[in-house]
Design an enzyme around this catalytic site. Sequence first.
Site, PDB file in Angstrom:
ATOM      1  N   LYS A  29       0.841  -1.194   0.000  1.00 31.81           N
ATOM      2  CA  LYS A  29       0.000   0.000   0.000  1.00 31.81           C
ATOM      3  C   LYS A  29       0.887   1.259   0.000  1.00 31.81           C
ATOM      4  CE  LYS A  29      -3.897  -2.316   2.314  1.00 31.81           C
ATOM      5  NZ  LYS A  29      -4.675  -2.410   3.569  1.00 31.81           N
ATOM      6  N   TYR A  69     -12.362  -2.610  -3.285  1.00 30.15           N
ATOM      7  CA  TYR A  69     -12.899  -2.693  -1.922  1.00 30.15           C
ATOM      8  C   TYR A  69     -14.427  -2.606  -1.882  1.00 30.15           C
ATOM      9  CZ  TYR A  69      -8.260  -2.432   0.296  1.00 30.15           C
ATOM     10  OH  TYR A  69      -6.976  -2.698   0.737  1.00 30.15           O
ATOM     11  N   PHE A  77     -15.174   3.628   7.600  1.00 33.82           N
ATOM     12  CA  PHE A  77     -13.787   3.913   7.195  1.00 33.82           C
ATOM     13  C   PHE A  77     -13.590   3.878   5.679  1.00 33.82           C
ATOM     14  CE2 PHE A  77     -14.022  -0.658   8.190  1.00 33.82           C
ATOM     15  CZ  PHE A  77     -13.506  -1.230   7.031  1.00 33.82           C
ATOM     16  N   ARG A 105      -1.700 -14.808   3.764  1.00 27.11           N
ATOM     17  CA  ARG A 105      -2.426 -14.135   4.858  1.00 27.11           C
ATOM     18  C   ARG A 105      -1.684 -14.341   6.187  1.00 27.11           C
ATOM     19  NH1 ARG A 105      -6.999 -10.770   3.863  1.00 27.11           N
ATOM     20  NH2 ARG A 105      -8.083 -11.640   5.663  1.00 27.11           N
ATOM     21  N   THR A 111      -5.597  -7.924  10.331  1.00 30.04           N
ATOM     22  CA  THR A 111      -5.839  -6.548   9.870  1.00 30.04           C
ATOM     23  C   THR A 111      -5.288  -5.494  10.821  1.00 30.04           C
ATOM     24  OG1 THR A 111      -7.888  -7.396   8.887  1.00 30.04           O
ATOM     25  CG2 THR A 111      -7.649  -4.995   9.004  1.00 30.04           C
ATOM     26  N   ARG A 122       2.648  -7.175   8.940  1.00 32.47           N
ATOM     27  CA  ARG A 122       1.952  -6.107   9.677  1.00 32.47           C
ATOM     28  C   ARG A 122       2.431  -6.031  11.120  1.00 32.47           C
ATOM     29  NH1 ARG A 122      -4.051  -7.449   7.193  1.00 32.47           N
ATOM     30  NH2 ARG A 122      -3.980  -6.031   5.401  1.00 32.47           N
ATOM     31  N   ASN A 132      -1.705  -0.155   7.295  1.00 36.31           N
ATOM     32  CA  ASN A 132      -1.182  -1.501   7.585  1.00 36.31           C
ATOM     33  C   ASN A 132      -0.352  -2.116   6.454  1.00 36.31           C
ATOM     34  OD1 ASN A 132      -3.345  -2.092   5.955  1.00 36.31           O
ATOM     35  ND2 ASN A 132      -4.401  -3.409   7.423  1.00 36.31           N
ATOM     36  N   HIS A 135      -1.791  -5.457   1.356  1.00 40.13           N
ATOM     37  CA  HIS A 135      -3.052  -6.159   1.097  1.00 40.13           C
ATOM     38  C   HIS A 135      -2.744  -7.564   0.617  1.00 40.13           C
ATOM     39  CE1 HIS A 135      -6.964  -7.254  -0.585  1.00 40.13           C
ATOM     40  NE2 HIS A 135      -6.292  -7.703  -1.625  1.00 40.13           N
ATOM     41  N   GLU A 146      -9.007 -10.430  -8.119  1.00 37.96           N
ATOM     42  CA  GLU A 146      -8.151  -9.258  -7.903  1.00 37.96           C
ATOM     43  C   GLU A 146      -6.960  -9.229  -8.869  1.00 37.96           C
ATOM     44  OE1 GLU A 146      -7.389  -9.361  -3.681  1.00 37.96           O
ATOM     45  OE2 GLU A 146      -9.469  -8.879  -3.203  1.00 37.96           O
TER      46      GLU A 146
HETATM   47  P1  ADP Z   1      -7.711  -7.223   5.384  1.00 39.08           P
HETATM   48  O1  ADP Z   1      -6.925  -6.205   4.552  1.00 39.08           O
HETATM   49  O2  ADP Z   1      -6.917  -7.685   6.567  1.00 39.08           O
HETATM   50  O3  ADP Z   1      -8.274  -8.341   4.546  1.00 39.08           O
HETATM   51  P2  ADP Z   1     -10.397  -6.003   5.467  1.00 39.08           P
HETATM   52  O4  ADP Z   1     -10.687  -6.630   4.132  1.00 39.08           O
HETATM   53  O5  ADP Z   1     -11.366  -6.179   6.567  1.00 39.08           O
HETATM   54  O6  ADP Z   1      -8.950  -6.435   6.027  1.00 39.08           O
HETATM   55  O7  ADP Z   1     -10.213  -4.420   5.261  1.00 39.08           O
HETATM   56  C1  ADP Z   1      -9.510  -3.926   4.158  1.00 39.08           C
HETATM   57  C2  ADP Z   1      -8.612  -2.807   4.613  1.00 39.08           C
HETATM   58  O8  ADP Z   1      -9.415  -1.731   5.115  1.00 39.08           O
HETATM   59  C3  ADP Z   1      -7.680  -3.145   5.787  1.00 39.08           C
HETATM   60  O9  ADP Z   1      -6.483  -3.791   5.395  1.00 39.08           O
HETATM   61  C4  ADP Z   1      -7.421  -1.787   6.387  1.00 39.08           C
HETATM   62  O10 ADP Z   1      -6.408  -1.076   5.683  1.00 39.08           O
HETATM   63  C5  ADP Z   1      -8.748  -1.079   6.174  1.00 39.08           C
HETATM   64  N1  ADP Z   1      -9.579  -1.163   7.368  1.00 39.08           N
HETATM   65  C6  ADP Z   1     -10.302  -2.208   7.806  1.00 39.08           C
HETATM   66  N2  ADP Z   1     -10.931  -1.925   8.954  1.00 39.08           N
HETATM   67  C7  ADP Z   1     -10.606  -0.646   9.256  1.00 39.08           C
HETATM   68  C8  ADP Z   1     -10.930   0.248  10.316  1.00 39.08           C
HETATM   69  N3  ADP Z   1     -11.748  -0.136  11.313  1.00 39.08           N
HETATM   70  N4  ADP Z   1     -10.393   1.490  10.290  1.00 39.08           N
HETATM   71  C9  ADP Z   1      -9.573   1.890   9.298  1.00 39.08           C
HETATM   72  N5  ADP Z   1      -9.224   1.101   8.263  1.00 39.08           N
HETATM   73  C10 ADP Z   1      -9.731  -0.148   8.244  1.00 39.08           C
END
Ligand code: ADP
Length: 169
Positions: A29, A69, A77, A105, A111, A122, A132, A135, A146
């Site tokens: 990212k 997304y 968010f 993963r 996350t 992470r 973080n 992705h 994707e």
């Molecule tokens: P992951 O990337 O671990 O699969 P998700 O698909 O739930 O997680 O979310 C996508 C991305 O959105 C996360 O990697 C993170 O950057 C962001 N994100 C998720 N939850 C939050 C939150 N509560 N506040 C801010 N950013 C968030």
Amino acid sequence: ASTNNESFIFLPHLVASLERVDQTYIMVKPDGVQRGLVGEIISRFEKKGFKLTGLKLFQCTKDLAEEHYKDLKGKSFFPGLIEYITSGPVVCMAWEGVGVVASARKLIGVTNPLEAEPGTIRGDLSIQKGRNVIHGSDSPESGKREVALWFKEGEVVEWEPALAPWLIE
Ligand code: ADP
């Protein structure tokens, strides 16, 4: 009539193992790029032994970020997430291998970086969900979707790593 048992046993096994080769979409990212973590992150996947099939530095548009997304549309968010992902270049990668989606993963960690285990990307390199650094696709189906979303035809390369026999028996 004589049958060649070996081929009867071996062939289905080979077909089954070929079917399990998955692909995952991994993306450094914008915070990871700005912080100079691209090499470190790519290196972790390289060392694990998966096969890199796509790689590029890319400025993501708002439309592409929203499509990527789309399942999170409606979350509080979401606008901040789209702003974050489009705030600078990302590094897009496609990786291939048996079990690559779940394994990636694990390498990435959960996350919330404060809850991510030390040793994960992470866990070692970030502190907030909204920054973080990486992705990774959450299922083989997402991986397929994707990789197709982020890479154009011809950008994903099929090749045979010379080290394959030293990684896969
Ligand atoms: P992951 O990337 O671990 O699969 P998700 O698909 O739930 O997680 O979310 C996508 C991305 O959105 C996360 O990697 C993170 O950057 C962001 N994100 C998720 N939850 C939050 C939150 N509560 N506040 C801010 N950013 C968030």
